[in-house]
Design a protein around this motif. Sequence first.
Motif, PDB file in Angstrom:
ATOM      1  N   TYR A 179       0.836  -1.206   0.000  1.00  0.00           N
ATOM      2  CA  TYR A 179       0.000   0.000   0.000  1.00  0.00           C
ATOM      3  C   TYR A 179       0.873   1.259   0.000  1.00  0.00           C
ATOM      4  N   ILE A 180       1.858   1.283   0.890  1.00  0.00           N
ATOM      5  CA  ILE A 180       2.706   2.472   1.028  1.00  0.00           C
ATOM      6  C   ILE A 180       3.434   2.777  -0.277  1.00  0.00           C
ATOM      7  N   PHE A 181       4.057   1.753  -0.856  1.00  0.00           N
ATOM      8  CA  PHE A 181       4.981   2.011  -1.967  1.00  0.00           C
ATOM      9  C   PHE A 181       4.328   1.982  -3.345  1.00  0.00           C
ATOM     10  N   LEU A 220       3.090   9.021  -2.891  1.00  0.00           N
ATOM     11  CA  LEU A 220       4.419   8.827  -2.305  1.00  0.00           C
ATOM     12  C   LEU A 220       5.436   9.551  -3.184  1.00  0.00           C
ATOM     13  N   PRO A 221       6.230  10.471  -2.616  1.00  0.00           N
ATOM     14  CA  PRO A 221       7.195  11.228  -3.431  1.00  0.00           C
ATOM     15  C   PRO A 221       8.267  10.331  -4.059  1.00  0.00           C
ATOM     16  N   GLU A 222       8.932  10.870  -5.051  1.00  0.00           N
ATOM     17  CA  GLU A 222       9.950  10.111  -5.776  1.00  0.00           C
ATOM     18  C   GLU A 222      11.085   9.655  -4.867  1.00  0.00           C
ATOM     19  N   ASP A 223      11.428  10.471  -3.848  1.00  0.00           N
ATOM     20  CA  ASP A 223      12.528  10.084  -2.955  1.00  0.00           C
ATOM     21  C   ASP A 223      12.068   9.131  -1.846  1.00  0.00           C
ATOM     22  N   LEU A 224      10.782   8.768  -1.835  1.00  0.00           N
ATOM     23  CA  LEU A 224      10.179   7.802  -0.917  1.00  0.00           C
ATOM     24  C   LEU A 224      10.071   8.300   0.523  1.00  0.00           C
ATOM     25  N   ILE A 225      10.294   9.575   0.757  1.00  0.00           N
ATOM     26  CA  ILE A 225      10.105  10.160   2.089  1.00  0.00           C
ATOM     27  C   ILE A 225       8.694  10.736   2.119  1.00  0.00           C
ATOM     28  N   ALA A 273       9.443   7.650   7.522  1.00  0.00           N
ATOM     29  CA  ALA A 273      10.413   7.022   6.622  1.00  0.00           C
ATOM     30  C   ALA A 273      11.383   6.125   7.379  1.00  0.00           C
ATOM     31  N   THR A 274      11.898   6.586   8.517  1.00  0.00           N
ATOM     32  CA  THR A 274      12.897   5.784   9.236  1.00  0.00           C
ATOM     33  C   THR A 274      12.273   4.535   9.837  1.00  0.00           C
ATOM     34  N   VAL A 275      11.052   4.655  10.363  1.00  0.00           N
ATOM     35  CA  VAL A 275      10.363   3.480  10.909  1.00  0.00           C
ATOM     36  C   VAL A 275      10.107   2.460   9.794  1.00  0.00           C
ATOM     37  N   THR A 276       9.658   2.942   8.649  1.00  0.00           N
ATOM     38  CA  THR A 276       9.362   2.059   7.523  1.00  0.00           C
ATOM     39  C   THR A 276      10.621   1.385   6.996  1.00  0.00           C
ATOM     40  N   ALA A 288      14.110   0.289   0.933  1.00  0.00           N
ATOM     41  CA  ALA A 288      14.770   0.711   2.172  1.00  0.00           C
ATOM     42  C   ALA A 288      16.069   1.454   1.879  1.00  0.00           C
ATOM     43  N   ASN A 289      16.877   0.919   0.964  1.00  0.00           N
ATOM     44  CA  ASN A 289      18.153   1.564   0.644  1.00  0.00           C
ATOM     45  C   ASN A 289      17.942   2.923  -0.009  1.00  0.00           C
ATOM     46  N   THR A 290      16.919   3.035  -0.841  1.00  0.00           N
ATOM     47  CA  THR A 290      16.631   4.325  -1.464  1.00  0.00           C
ATOM     48  C   THR A 290      16.241   5.353  -0.410  1.00  0.00           C
ATOM     49  N   MET A 291      15.413   4.945   0.534  1.00  0.00           N
ATOM     50  CA  MET A 291      15.030   5.853   1.617  1.00  0.00           C
ATOM     51  C   MET A 291      16.246   6.286   2.428  1.00  0.00           C
ATOM     52  N   MET A 292      17.086   5.333   2.787  1.00  0.00           N
ATOM     53  CA  MET A 292      18.250   5.650   3.611  1.00  0.00           C
ATOM     54  C   MET A 292      19.245   6.523   2.857  1.00  0.00           C
ATOM     55  N   ASP A 293      19.429   6.252   1.570  1.00  0.00           N
ATOM     56  CA  ASP A 293      20.319   7.099   0.761  1.00  0.00           C
ATOM     57  C   ASP A 293      19.809   8.529   0.709  1.00  0.00           C
ATOM     58  N   ASN A 294      18.513   8.692   0.481  1.00  0.00           N
ATOM     59  CA  ASN A 294      17.951  10.041   0.372  1.00  0.00           C
ATOM     60  C   ASN A 294      17.927  10.762   1.707  1.00  0.00           C
ATOM     61  N   LEU A 295      17.666  10.038   2.778  1.00  0.00           N
ATOM     62  CA  LEU A 295      17.744  10.650   4.107  1.00  0.00           C
ATOM     63  C   LEU A 295      19.167  11.145   4.371  1.00  0.00           C
ATOM     64  N   SER A 296      20.143  10.336   4.011  1.00  0.00           N
ATOM     65  CA  SER A 296      21.543  10.688   4.254  1.00  0.00           C
ATOM     66  C   SER A 296      21.993  11.872   3.409  1.00  0.00           C
TER      67      SER A 296
END
Length: 438
Positions: free
Chosen positions: A317-319, A324-329, A349-352, A374-382
């Motif tokens: 559902y989420i993804f 949902l924005p392109e950067d997944l945040i 984003a971090t919980v997900t 998950a990696n895309t979210m973490m990369d974009n957060l970083s």
Amino acid sequence: MNQIYKPNRPLYLTFVSKLENLYTMRKILFCVAVLLVTLASCKTEKKDIVKDDFDFASKQLIFAMTEVSKAIEEESPESREKRKKKNLGPLVNPRTINPDGKLSLVASRDWTSGFFPGELWYMYEYIKDKKWEAAARKYTDPLEREKTNGGTHDMGFKVYCSFGNGYRLTKDENYKKILLESAYTLTTRYQPNAKIIRSWDHSGDKWKCPVIIDNMMNLELLFWAFSESKDSLFYDIAVNHAQTTIKNHFREDYSSYHVIDYDTITGAVINKHTHQGYSHSSAWARGQAWAVYGYTMCYRETKLPEFLEQAKNIANYIFTHPNLPEDLIPYWDFNAPEIPNEPRDVSAATVTASALYELSTYDKENSPKYLNWANTMMDNLSKNYLAKVEEDRGFLLLHSTGSKPSNLEVDVPLVYADYYFLEALLRKQQLEQTGKLF
């Protein structure tokens, strides 16, 4: 008379010109080769975001501890007296940054009090330096008074994130006793007719027995207590709550309501509402994050296939959501009316992301997809959401949203976003190094 030989000048110039062209071509080919080697090197030498982010967190959390000390010292006598009269206890840990730019600290009874010591335990787990253990103990120990606080469902957030991580890493027997007593205290909120753990005692004018999707996170403490004590009370309550929540909290598309109100006598659902989302029918972003994390954890502890299926469906559902924005945040609510001009919620984003790393180990068919998300979210957060070193009162991430309908903590750092960020980093590292978790 002997004739002096004169070279054919046009032929000579042509020869020299060819030599120059050949030399230029060799230079060009050499430069191209160097460029290709450089590009290949860049491609193979991937950035280690786990190391980089923990290096950043190390500096930032040292700064955060100085900010906490300073804020405690600067608290006004009036504020201290007010808390004393309400028996709130001392201020202990950070939660966010206030609108005036000052650090917001909370007492142990606040639902967020366990996240900062949890971050320090994660630092100790990663760095394995005793100074981090000492710091984690310093900010964990003042929360012991919460072990008998039966007026809240947030025992997992407060006690398991702090003492739970501490016990996991040190096997401190006193921590174990505190955790078990906390778990027994949490069971006192169980409503057997409705088969749920009551969330809030406030707002009696709105709800009779409210249960929020966040409560899924507190079940981990009960599962831990069952594993340690073998008392089936803990297991049965946790499973009943999770199963009842599947039945009543979710819509056909697997999005979750925030608040379900129960009749404690009949167990019937009275209302399906929200508190922090945009509307009763909307999908509050952090609520969806709590849900996918909670059911992934429940599957780990029970191996009941219904919990795994629920986690998979919530993730889908989420993804696949068009908002949902392109950067997944995500935005703070998937149905917020002013998207794309709505605040993000980095905490969702971090919980997900943390949940997805675990989910990837149970659903092998979809594992590559979960890891990519998950990696895309973490990369974009970083790349785009980190705070600045020794600024932002020591928080790690910016742009979270607590409760937009209440205009509370909108587009600010939040301590639980940071906690699950470090947890996700540790899970990412463990998966990449060993291929498994736990």
